[in-house]
Design a protein around this motif. Structure first.
Motif, mmCIF file in Angstrom:
data_model
loop_
_atom_site.group_PDB
_atom_site.id
_atom_site.type_symbol
_atom_site.label_atom_id
_atom_site.label_comp_id
_atom_site.label_asym_id
_atom_site.label_seq_id
_atom_site.Cartn_x
_atom_site.Cartn_y
_atom_site.Cartn_z
ATOM 1 N N UNK A 147 3.710 5.744 -5.478
ATOM 2 C CA UNK A 147 3.512 5.909 -7.099
ATOM 3 C C UNK A 147 2.350 6.835 -7.345
ATOM 4 N N UNK A 148 1.239 6.778 -6.777
ATOM 5 C CA UNK A 148 0.175 7.841 -6.932
ATOM 6 C C UNK A 148 0.737 9.407 -6.673
ATOM 7 N N UNK A 149 1.690 9.565 -5.730
ATOM 8 C CA UNK A 149 2.127 10.930 -5.392
ATOM 9 C C UNK A 149 3.270 11.406 -6.495
ATOM 10 N N UNK A 150 3.786 10.318 -7.107
ATOM 11 C CA UNK A 150 4.693 10.614 -8.021
ATOM 12 C C UNK A 150 6.151 10.235 -7.490
ATOM 13 N N UNK A 151 6.389 9.883 -6.219
ATOM 14 C CA UNK A 151 7.625 9.479 -5.720
ATOM 15 C C UNK A 151 8.243 8.261 -6.306
ATOM 16 N N UNK A 152 9.581 8.203 -6.004
ATOM 17 C CA UNK A 152 10.229 6.952 -6.467
ATOM 18 C C UNK A 152 10.038 5.906 -5.104
ATOM 19 N N UNK A 162 0.685 -1.293 0.073
ATOM 20 C CA UNK A 162 -0.109 0.088 -0.024
ATOM 21 C C UNK A 162 0.932 1.217 0.007
ATOM 22 N N UNK A 163 1.964 1.197 0.808
ATOM 23 C CA UNK A 163 2.982 2.409 0.748
ATOM 24 C C UNK A 163 3.554 2.626 -0.638
ATOM 25 N N UNK A 164 3.817 1.450 -1.301
ATOM 26 C CA UNK A 164 4.386 1.687 -2.633
ATOM 27 C C UNK A 164 3.299 2.297 -3.569
ATOM 28 N N UNK A 165 1.972 1.736 -3.440
ATOM 29 C CA UNK A 165 1.229 2.403 -4.409
ATOM 30 C C UNK A 165 0.918 3.781 -4.127
#
Length: 75
Positions: free
Chosen positions: A36-41, A30-33
């Motif tokens: 990704x949604x925020x645009x961070x790596x 969930x943290x990875x998703x």
């Protein structure tokens, strides 16, 4: 005093461990998703925990099933 209804201490440990690994893995996915949604790596460690945590939890659940089958055959 181990009755037929209460699981053995080994089974309790495996159950708690599998649950904890699965929960941590799902939270890391969930943290990875979210990253990704925020645009961070996303962090590599978070992706690794997510990718390897769920299979480890599944293997622990298979071990739990095998322990239960062994105990039922003994009784």
């Amino acid at each position: 005093m181990n009755t037929a209804d209460s699981p053995a201490p080994t089974q309790r440990i495996v159950t708690v461990l599998a649950s904890a690994v699965a929960l941590v893995s799902i939270l890391s996915l969930a943290a990875v998703l979210i990253q990704y949604m925020v645009g961070a790596t996303p962090f590599t460690a978070l992706m690794a925990v997510g990718l390897y945590g769920l299979p480890v939890a599944f293997i622990l659940l298979i071990v739990l099933v095998l322990l239960r089958v062994r105990d039922r055959r003994r009784s």
